[in-house]
Design a protein around this motif. Structure first.
Motif, mmCIF file in Angstrom:
data_model
loop_
_atom_site.group_PDB
_atom_site.id
_atom_site.type_symbol
_atom_site.label_atom_id
_atom_site.label_comp_id
_atom_site.label_asym_id
_atom_site.label_seq_id
_atom_site.Cartn_x
_atom_site.Cartn_y
_atom_site.Cartn_z
ATOM 1 N N THR A 191 0.839 -1.187 0.000
ATOM 2 C CA THR A 191 0.000 0.000 0.000
ATOM 3 C C THR A 191 0.873 1.235 0.000
ATOM 4 O O THR A 191 1.715 1.416 0.878
ATOM 5 C CB THR A 191 -0.915 0.001 1.240
ATOM 6 O OG1 THR A 191 -1.688 -1.187 1.230
ATOM 7 C CG2 THR A 191 -1.820 1.221 1.229
ATOM 8 N N PRO A 192 0.726 2.150 -0.972
ATOM 9 C CA PRO A 192 1.561 3.335 -1.009
ATOM 10 C C PRO A 192 1.239 4.277 0.136
ATOM 11 O O PRO A 192 0.135 4.302 0.661
ATOM 12 C CB PRO A 192 1.220 3.966 -2.369
ATOM 13 C CG PRO A 192 -0.145 3.455 -2.682
ATOM 14 C CD PRO A 192 -0.247 2.099 -2.080
ATOM 15 N N ALA A 193 2.227 5.084 0.532
ATOM 16 C CA ALA A 193 2.026 6.043 1.602
ATOM 17 C C ALA A 193 1.103 7.156 1.142
ATOM 18 O O ALA A 193 0.998 7.480 -0.036
ATOM 19 C CB ALA A 193 3.376 6.631 2.043
ATOM 20 N N LEU B 72 8.365 9.332 13.992
ATOM 21 C CA LEU B 72 9.636 9.921 13.582
ATOM 22 C C LEU B 72 10.086 9.347 12.244
ATOM 23 O O LEU B 72 10.557 10.083 11.360
ATOM 24 C CB LEU B 72 10.690 9.675 14.656
ATOM 25 C CG LEU B 72 12.087 10.228 14.370
ATOM 26 C CD1 LEU B 72 12.049 11.741 14.171
ATOM 27 C CD2 LEU B 72 13.056 9.864 15.493
ATOM 28 N N ALA B 73 9.946 8.032 12.065
ATOM 29 C CA ALA B 73 10.315 7.414 10.790
ATOM 30 C C ALA B 73 9.432 7.926 9.659
ATOM 31 O O ALA B 73 9.924 8.247 8.563
ATOM 32 C CB ALA B 73 10.206 5.895 10.895
ATOM 33 N N ALA B 74 8.124 8.039 9.895
ATOM 34 C CA ALA B 74 7.225 8.522 8.854
ATOM 35 C C ALA B 74 7.557 9.953 8.459
ATOM 36 O O ALA B 74 7.528 10.308 7.273
ATOM 37 C CB ALA B 74 5.776 8.425 9.333
ATOM 38 N N GLU C 172 8.436 0.832 2.988
ATOM 39 C CA GLU C 172 7.100 1.097 2.453
ATOM 40 C C GLU C 172 6.041 0.834 3.514
ATOM 41 O O GLU C 172 5.074 1.591 3.648
ATOM 42 C CB GLU C 172 6.848 0.235 1.215
ATOM 43 C CG GLU C 172 7.650 0.639 0.000
ATOM 44 C CD GLU C 172 7.271 -0.151 -1.234
ATOM 45 O OE1 GLU C 172 6.169 -0.749 -1.245
ATOM 46 O OE2 GLU C 172 8.066 -0.204 -2.183
ATOM 47 N N ARG C 173 6.217 -0.241 4.250
ATOM 48 C CA ARG C 173 5.256 -0.584 5.305
ATOM 49 C C ARG C 173 5.238 0.485 6.400
ATOM 50 O O ARG C 173 4.207 0.721 7.026
ATOM 51 C CB ARG C 173 5.601 -1.943 5.903
ATOM 52 C CG ARG C 173 4.608 -2.451 6.936
ATOM 53 C CD ARG C 173 5.020 -3.810 7.468
ATOM 54 N NE ARG C 173 4.096 -4.302 8.481
ATOM 55 C CZ ARG C 173 2.982 -4.962 8.213
ATOM 56 N NH1 ARG C 173 2.666 -5.220 6.955
ATOM 57 N NH2 ARG C 173 2.186 -5.386 9.192
ATOM 58 N N CYS C 174 6.375 1.120 6.610
ATOM 59 C CA CYS C 174 6.483 2.128 7.670
ATOM 60 C C CYS C 174 6.188 3.537 7.175
ATOM 61 O O CYS C 174 6.449 4.505 7.902
ATOM 62 C CB CYS C 174 7.874 2.074 8.294
ATOM 63 S SG CYS C 174 8.223 0.514 9.136
ATOM 64 N N GLY C 175 5.673 3.687 5.972
ATOM 65 C CA GLY C 175 5.213 4.995 5.529
ATOM 66 C C GLY C 175 6.003 5.644 4.424
ATOM 67 O O GLY C 175 5.685 6.783 4.047
ATOM 68 N N ALA C 176 7.042 5.020 3.883
ATOM 69 C CA ALA C 176 7.836 5.652 2.827
ATOM 70 C C ALA C 176 7.078 5.652 1.503
ATOM 71 O O ALA C 176 6.425 4.663 1.155
ATOM 72 C CB ALA C 176 9.171 4.927 2.661
ATOM 73 N N ASP C 177 7.175 6.752 0.787
ATOM 74 C CA ASP C 177 6.558 6.874 -0.522
ATOM 75 C C ASP C 177 7.382 6.074 -1.532
ATOM 76 O O ASP C 177 8.592 6.275 -1.668
ATOM 77 C CB ASP C 177 6.508 8.350 -0.923
ATOM 78 C CG ASP C 177 5.794 8.575 -2.249
ATOM 79 O OD1 ASP C 177 5.401 7.578 -2.899
ATOM 80 O OD2 ASP C 177 5.627 9.739 -2.624
ATOM 81 N N ARG C 178 6.731 5.181 -2.235
ATOM 82 C CA ARG C 178 7.432 4.308 -3.180
ATOM 83 C C ARG C 178 8.182 5.104 -4.243
ATOM 84 O O ARG C 178 9.239 4.685 -4.719
ATOM 85 C CB ARG C 178 6.423 3.362 -3.828
ATOM 86 C CG ARG C 178 7.020 2.333 -4.759
ATOM 87 C CD ARG C 178 5.959 1.379 -5.275
ATOM 88 N NE ARG C 178 5.325 0.645 -4.179
ATOM 89 C CZ ARG C 178 4.301 -0.185 -4.364
ATOM 90 N NH1 ARG C 178 3.801 -0.364 -5.575
ATOM 91 N NH2 ARG C 178 3.789 -0.832 -3.336
ATOM 92 N N ALA C 179 7.662 6.273 -4.617
ATOM 93 C CA ALA C 179 8.302 7.072 -5.658
ATOM 94 C C ALA C 179 9.647 7.635 -5.213
ATOM 95 O O ALA C 179 10.468 8.010 -6.054
ATOM 96 C CB ALA C 179 7.377 8.217 -6.076
ATOM 97 N N LYS C 180 9.897 7.704 -3.912
ATOM 98 C CA LYS C 180 11.154 8.252 -3.411
ATOM 99 C C LYS C 180 12.230 7.185 -3.201
ATOM 100 O O LYS C 180 13.380 7.531 -2.927
ATOM 101 C CB LYS C 180 10.918 8.956 -2.066
ATOM 102 C CG LYS C 180 10.066 10.202 -2.136
ATOM 103 C CD LYS C 180 9.967 10.833 -0.749
ATOM 104 C CE LYS C 180 9.191 12.134 -0.783
ATOM 105 N NZ LYS C 180 9.137 12.775 0.547
ATOM 106 N N LEU C 181 11.872 5.935 -3.268
ATOM 107 C CA LEU C 181 12.799 4.865 -2.918
ATOM 108 C C LEU C 181 13.748 4.539 -4.062
ATOM 109 O O LEU C 181 13.326 4.383 -5.212
ATOM 110 C CB LEU C 181 12.022 3.610 -2.513
ATOM 111 C CG LEU C 181 11.147 3.751 -1.261
ATOM 112 C CD1 LEU C 181 10.360 2.477 -1.015
ATOM 113 C CD2 LEU C 181 11.992 4.084 -0.043
#
Length: 563
Positions: free
Chosen positions: A109-111, A260-262, A283-292
């Motif tokens: 699931t995307p952020a 803090l991680a998000a 990704e599970r912890c809130g990272a936007d897939r487009a930034k990875l």
């Protein structure tokens, strides 16, 4: 360009965790300048000193995370009210029910594009505490005060708080307040000035958590872009620790580290995991897939060149295991598998190369030695003489290099039940050796189709895979050659440095110019900054630059070395 490298317990300390890749990165990018901002984790680490620094490291500033002296700052009535308000908002954000800032149920699931209300509340409170710290000259005494504990208690008892927070006892509140005091120590530092992090073109945090916190503040107050690298996801590490803590403590601290991680993932221009396993966690912890952007750790291939170019030098009857000795490596299953291998191939030997990891590892090593003596008692007759056990336990750093250890064996084995990024497998691949590994962590991603992979905790499958390779030298040679080619393509220092250099250029190219370029006399250089740099647009990602009213005196003690 000038890069602010942010580390925690790593570079430039001699015994710093993860310091090797930072050192290789800095040395490989000699065309840039580096300012290192480092947190130490203990007195022993500080006493051990630093690694030799290359000339491109222009300045090093350090601060301890393991201790903080009372700053002696006495707040007035207005400052106490500001602290109570901001700390109370922070605590309320932690006590609130989970929202989009916490890990999603589905890693795919995307952020969300915008933060949830509680995440925004957390961010506002964090920045408010940072401004208060600089306005008043410190935050340490306030975070240790009864006011902080009372604010945390009010948040836990407020309507709408999580059940675990509502059931927090006094000792739970004290434990959480103490942890927050340690975690928020970076807010009190004097790094967030124009002549500090404001002088760099971008901040590169070598880890999440405390190391990334100065980058967050530099981005918010000074407009400095942030790049985050996580070769081990800090939030995952927190989830796996404190298993015996009370529910209230686990819940509140998990909420803090999650938010803090998000926030770090949201503010970073790019987030660079070290493998797909870490990427899924981010990704599970809130990272936007487009930034990875996955950037594999790089190894120096030079020491392995000779072994890689002469695969025939391997002993066709030797298996090699190398790494830290600890229960997660499951050497017990490996020894049982080796018993089955010896029944099929009596000439086979097993070399276990590695030292114990802590007291638990030392006890586990003793257990494995006892098991090996039980499974393979010395025989008066047969292929091995008395006292010549087919399993050898060897300390690392003995005669020969890691390349020699990998090169001596026909097959390299990994038997772990938990594994991050398997550096030992890459060393074997660079040596051109076939591998048999358990399917854990990033093993399949590293191996690709160049080795055999079996389920963990399955000695029979491990034994069958090893026997199949021991009996087929041509297959071993094909897999070893393919493994070396894959390792040279993906896992070298050169590809690591090239990837980060490209990301640095992308970040600076899309960041608006924040300060004028000056000539030797201190006058502005005409046409030094292209006009496009001041045109607003999606490619520039302009951010409002807040100018805090920070006091310039009474900074929190920290050390600085200018080069």
């Amino acid at each position: 360009m000038r890069i602010g490298l942010l580390t925690e317990g790593g570079y430039p300390y001699v015994n710093g965790e993860g310091g090797l890749w930072c050192d290789r990165l800095v040395r490989g990018l000699g065309q840039h300048e580096f300012d290192v901002y480092a947190f130490s984790r203990g007195e022993a680490q500080e006493d051990a000193g630093w690694v030799p620094l290359p000339p491109q490291v222009r300045r090093v500033r350090t601060a301890p995370l393991w201790t903080a002296e009372d700053d002696g700052v006495v707040y007035g009535r207005r400052a106490r009210r500001r602290f109570s308000e901001h700390y109370g908002e922070l605590a309320a954000a932690l006590c609130a029910a989970p929202d989009a800032a916490t890990p999603a149920a589905d890693p795919a699931t995307p952020a969300a594009d915008s933060p949830a209300p509680e995440a925004d509340r957390f961010t506002t409170a964090l920045h408010g505490l940072a401004e208060l710290a600089h306005d008043e000259g410190g935050l340490v005494a306030a975070l240790r005060s009864e006011t902080a504990v009372r604010a945390l208690e009010r948040a836990c008892r407020a309507p709408g708080a999580q059940r675990a927070a509502r059931e927090a006892r006094v000792q739970d509140l004290l434990a959480v307040a103490a942890h927050l005091e340690r975690a928020l120590r970076p807010l009190s530092l004097d790094w967030y000035e124009e002549d500090g992090l404001g002088a760099v073109d971008l901040c590169h945090a070598a880890a999440g958590g405390a190391a990334a916190l100065p980058g967050l503040l530099a981005h918010h107050f000074l407009g400095v872009p942030l790049l985050l690298t996580e070769y081990g996801v800090r939030l995952r590490t927190h989830y796996l620790t404190r298993p015996d803590a009370p529910p209230a403590v686990r819940s509140l601290l998990a909420a803090f580290h999650s938010r803090l991680a998000a926030e770090t993932y949201r503010r970073a221009v790019f987030v660079t995991p070290g493998n797909t396993h870490a990427r899924r966690w981010q990704e599970r912890c809130g990272a936007d897939r487009a930034k990875l952007r996955t950037v594999y750790p790089g190894l120096d291939a030079t020491p392995f060149a000779e072994a890689g170019e002469s695969p025939q030098s391997a002993d066709p009857h030797t298996l090699v295991w190398a790494g830290r000795v600890e229960p997660a490596k499951d050497l017990v299953s490996l020894l049982h598998a080796f018993a089955a291998i010896r029944a099929e191939e009596p000439k086979t030997r097993l070399r276990i190369i590695g030292g114990p990891s802590g007291t638990e590892g030392a006890a586990y090593l003793g257990h494995c030695k006892a098991l090996a003596a039980q499974l393979f008692p010395d025989e008066a007759a047969g292929p091995h003489a008395v006292g010549d056990n087919p399993v050898s336990f060897e300390e690392p750093g003995g005669p020969g290099s890691p390349a020699d250890a990998c090169a001596d064996g026909a097959v390299t084995v990994l038997s772990s039940v938990v594994e991050g990024f398997p550096v030992g497998l890459i060393e074997a691949m660079l040596c051109g050796r076939a591998t048999v590994s358990t399917d854990v962590g990033a093993v399949v991603e590293v191996i690709g189709g160049t080795g055999l992979v079996v389920p963990p905790r399955n000695p029979r499958a491990l034994a069958e895979a090893c026997v199949s390779l021991l009996r087929d030298p041509e297959r071993r040679a094909r897999l070893g050659a393919a493994a070396r080619a894959r390792a040279l393509e993906l896992f070298t220092v050169e590809q690591n440095i090239s990837a980060f250099h490209g990301l640095y250029l992308q970040i600076v190219a899309r960041t608006p110019v924040r300060r004028p370029a000056l000539d030797g006399a201190g006058d502005p250089l005409p046409f030094a900054s292209p006009a496009e740099a001041r045109i607003p647009g999606h490619w520039t990602d302009p951010a409002p630059r807040a100018v805090p009213t920070w006091a310039t005196d009474a900074p929190v003690p920290a050390t600085e070395t200018a080069r």
